[in-house]
Design a protein around this motif. Structure first.
Motif, PDB file in Angstrom:
ATOM      1  N   GLY A 196       0.845  -1.187   0.000  1.00  0.00           N
ATOM      2  CA  GLY A 196       0.000   0.000   0.000  1.00  0.00           C
ATOM      3  C   GLY A 196       0.880   1.236   0.000  1.00  0.00           C
ATOM      4  O   GLY A 196       2.025   1.192   0.477  1.00  0.00           O
ATOM      5  N   VAL A 197       0.366   2.348  -0.538  1.00  0.00           N
ATOM      6  CA  VAL A 197       1.142   3.584  -0.642  1.00  0.00           C
ATOM      7  C   VAL A 197       0.398   4.708   0.067  1.00  0.00           C
ATOM      8  O   VAL A 197      -0.812   4.883  -0.121  1.00  0.00           O
ATOM      9  CB  VAL A 197       1.372   3.979  -2.114  1.00  0.00           C
ATOM     10  N   GLU A 215       0.469   6.618  10.596  1.00  0.00           N
ATOM     11  CA  GLU A 215      -0.696   6.531   9.715  1.00  0.00           C
ATOM     12  C   GLU A 215      -0.501   5.432   8.666  1.00  0.00           C
ATOM     13  O   GLU A 215      -1.437   4.681   8.357  1.00  0.00           O
ATOM     14  CB  GLU A 215      -0.923   7.880   9.039  1.00  0.00           C
ATOM     15  N   ALA A 216       0.725   5.337   8.136  1.00  0.00           N
ATOM     16  CA  ALA A 216       1.015   4.282   7.156  1.00  0.00           C
ATOM     17  C   ALA A 216       0.847   2.906   7.776  1.00  0.00           C
ATOM     18  O   ALA A 216       0.258   2.001   7.168  1.00  0.00           O
ATOM     19  CB  ALA A 216       2.433   4.465   6.613  1.00  0.00           C
ATOM     20  N   ASN A 235       3.295   0.159   3.120  1.00  0.00           N
ATOM     21  CA  ASN A 235       4.728  -0.003   3.347  1.00  0.00           C
ATOM     22  C   ASN A 235       5.572   0.873   2.429  1.00  0.00           C
ATOM     23  O   ASN A 235       6.775   0.685   2.309  1.00  0.00           O
ATOM     24  CB  ASN A 235       5.146  -1.468   3.217  1.00  0.00           C
ATOM     25  N   LEU A 236       4.929   1.834   1.760  1.00  0.00           N
ATOM     26  CA  LEU A 236       5.647   2.827   0.957  1.00  0.00           C
ATOM     27  C   LEU A 236       5.030   4.197   1.210  1.00  0.00           C
ATOM     28  O   LEU A 236       3.822   4.368   1.057  1.00  0.00           O
ATOM     29  CB  LEU A 236       5.579   2.488  -0.535  1.00  0.00           C
ATOM     30  N   HIS A 287      10.077  -0.871  10.792  1.00  0.00           N
ATOM     31  CA  HIS A 287       8.796  -1.398  10.322  1.00  0.00           C
ATOM     32  C   HIS A 287       8.790  -1.685   8.816  1.00  0.00           C
ATOM     33  O   HIS A 287       7.722  -1.897   8.233  1.00  0.00           O
ATOM     34  CB  HIS A 287       7.684  -0.419  10.675  1.00  0.00           C
ATOM     35  N   ASN A 288       9.979  -1.707   8.220  1.00  0.00           N
ATOM     36  CA  ASN A 288      10.110  -2.032   6.789  1.00  0.00           C
ATOM     37  C   ASN A 288       9.234  -1.134   5.907  1.00  0.00           C
ATOM     38  O   ASN A 288       8.560  -1.604   4.986  1.00  0.00           O
ATOM     39  CB  ASN A 288       9.770  -3.509   6.537  1.00  0.00           C
ATOM     40  N   ILE A 289       9.250   0.144   6.207  1.00  0.00           N
ATOM     41  CA  ILE A 289       8.526   1.114   5.393  1.00  0.00           C
ATOM     42  C   ILE A 289       9.525   1.848   4.502  1.00  0.00           C
ATOM     43  O   ILE A 289      10.504   2.422   4.986  1.00  0.00           O
ATOM     44  CB  ILE A 289       7.762   2.124   6.259  1.00  0.00           C
ATOM     45  N   ALA A 290       9.286   1.798   3.214  1.00  0.00           N
ATOM     46  CA  ALA A 290      10.133   2.524   2.269  1.00  0.00           C
ATOM     47  C   ALA A 290       9.664   3.976   2.186  1.00  0.00           C
ATOM     48  O   ALA A 290       8.469   4.262   2.260  1.00  0.00           O
ATOM     49  CB  ALA A 290      10.070   1.877   0.895  1.00  0.00           C
TER      50      ALA A 290
END
Length: 366
Positions: free
Chosen positions: A39-40, A53-54, A60-61, A92-95
């Motif tokens: 999800g972006v 919020e993400a 994760n982007l 949290h492995n968010i790009a």
């Protein structure tokens, strides 16, 4: 599922990284380019609250306009909001991807969004960038010309403003002698050969050089492809800073300010008075654009809409145009809509959300 690099490649078609300013740090800032996108979340700024919020929405982007990593980081200890944001993203492995001054410097980017909000017509770049175009000259057998041209056009060569598939050609005689080790398409080893060829000339954006050359070599029938590449000083009408356009009708100063507040959703703004002069031609620049005042005056602009104008910079108007400072955040917040529209139209297989977090650090009281 789409990969991170597929989404970022799409964003770089819209705003090539080559167009960012030398001081900038656009691009992928954290994350694995080969990871799948779940999800972006699109935002103006990437903060800890935006990352929360993400996470809540399974994204994760995070795609932001402002890079969270702007200056060099010498440590990651959580002593600043930048460090804490990066630490949380990694945990949290968010790009995190940023499209900043490269999005400022393209038509249909940040400034076009403002111009559209204001209903400006006949839009064009206010100050175009030189040295962003190249010219390819190559030589192709007459019977192979259309095939090679089609490949070059598909790769992005030959687009000039509102015109596509542009090229110039002239027919002449090509002469060559293949060596004993050559594998010629036409001719025999150690025998002089003459071929009717077209000399082709095409313009293309410099950042596409690798793609253009790959297309040329793949489509061209010759083992060795003769060609020239030239760097051009031509102004690129689709690359540069600021956008200029015309309102549908002339406004008095007061009516224009009311119109501006309404269209941009402003609580307030700072401006220089122009008295009885009417406002018709308007220039816009998201973020901090006071450096464009003289260019705007030279082009007969009645009002420059931007943000972050310093006290002494207001004097530069000299009564010749209005400077309307609507705020940095306010001038760029609609950038989120550009990201949303671009990504959601191409990737319907995952959620693209617009962040609801107000990242504006400035508060107003009246």
């Amino acid at each position: 599922m789409a990969k991170m690099h597929e989404v970022t490649a799409l964003l770089e078609q819209l705003a090539p990284l080559r167009y960012q300013e030398s001081y900038d740090n656009a691009g992928l800032q954290t994350g694995d380019a080969n990871a799948e996108v779940k999800g972006v979340l699109v935002t103006l700024d990437c903060t800890e609250a935006v990352l929360d919020e993400a996470l809540e929405n399974g994204c994760n982007l995070v795609v932001a306009h402002h890079p969270v990593i702007f200056k060099g980081l010498k440590q990651l200890t959580g002593n600043s909001y930048v460090e804490r944001t990066i630490i949380k993203a990694i945990q949290h492995n968010i790009a995190i991807y940023a499209s900043h001054t490269n999005l400022d410097n393209v038509l249909h980017g940040v400034n076009t969004k403002i111009a559209d909000k204001l209903g400006l017509q006949q839009q064009r770049i206010l100050v175009t960038k030189p040295s962003t175009l190249m010219q390819l000259v190559t030589f192709v057998p007459v019977e192979n010309t259309e095939e090679v041209l089609a490949a070059l056009h598909k790769a992005g060569a030959g687009n000039i403003g509102e015109y596509s598939c542009c090229s110039f050609s002239i027919t002449g005689t090509g002469r060559f002698t293949p060596s004993a080790q050559a594998d010629p398409t036409i001719g025999r080893a150690n025998q002089p050969e003459q071929v009717q060829e077209n000399r082709l000339e095409l313009l293309f954006p410099a950042y596409l050089q690798g793609k253009i050359m790959a297309a040329l070599k793949q489509a061209h029938p010759y083992e060795e492809v003769a060609h020239y590449l030239y760097n051009l000083e031509n102004q690129n009408q689709e690359v540069g800073i600021g956008v200029i356009g015309e309102l549908d009708e002339e406004f008095t100063e007061g009516k224009f300010l009311a119109y501006l507040k309404d269209k941009m959703g402003l609580q307030g703004l700072r401006y220089t008075s122009i008295g009885s002069k009417k406002v018709k031609r308007v220039a816009v620049c998201g973020g901090a654009g006071s450096f464009l005042v003289k260019d705007a005056i030279r082009q007969g602009v009645d009002a420059l809409v931007t943000g972050d104008v310093k006290y002494h910079e207001f004097f530069d108007a000299e009564g010749r145009l209005m400077i309307a400072d609507i705020g940095h955040y306010e001038s760029e917040v609609y950038t989120k809509e550009i990201f949303y529209d671009t990504i959601s139209k191409t990737f319907p297989n995952f959620a693209v959300l617009i962040s609801e977090v107000n990242t504006n650090p400035v508060r107003y009281t009246f």
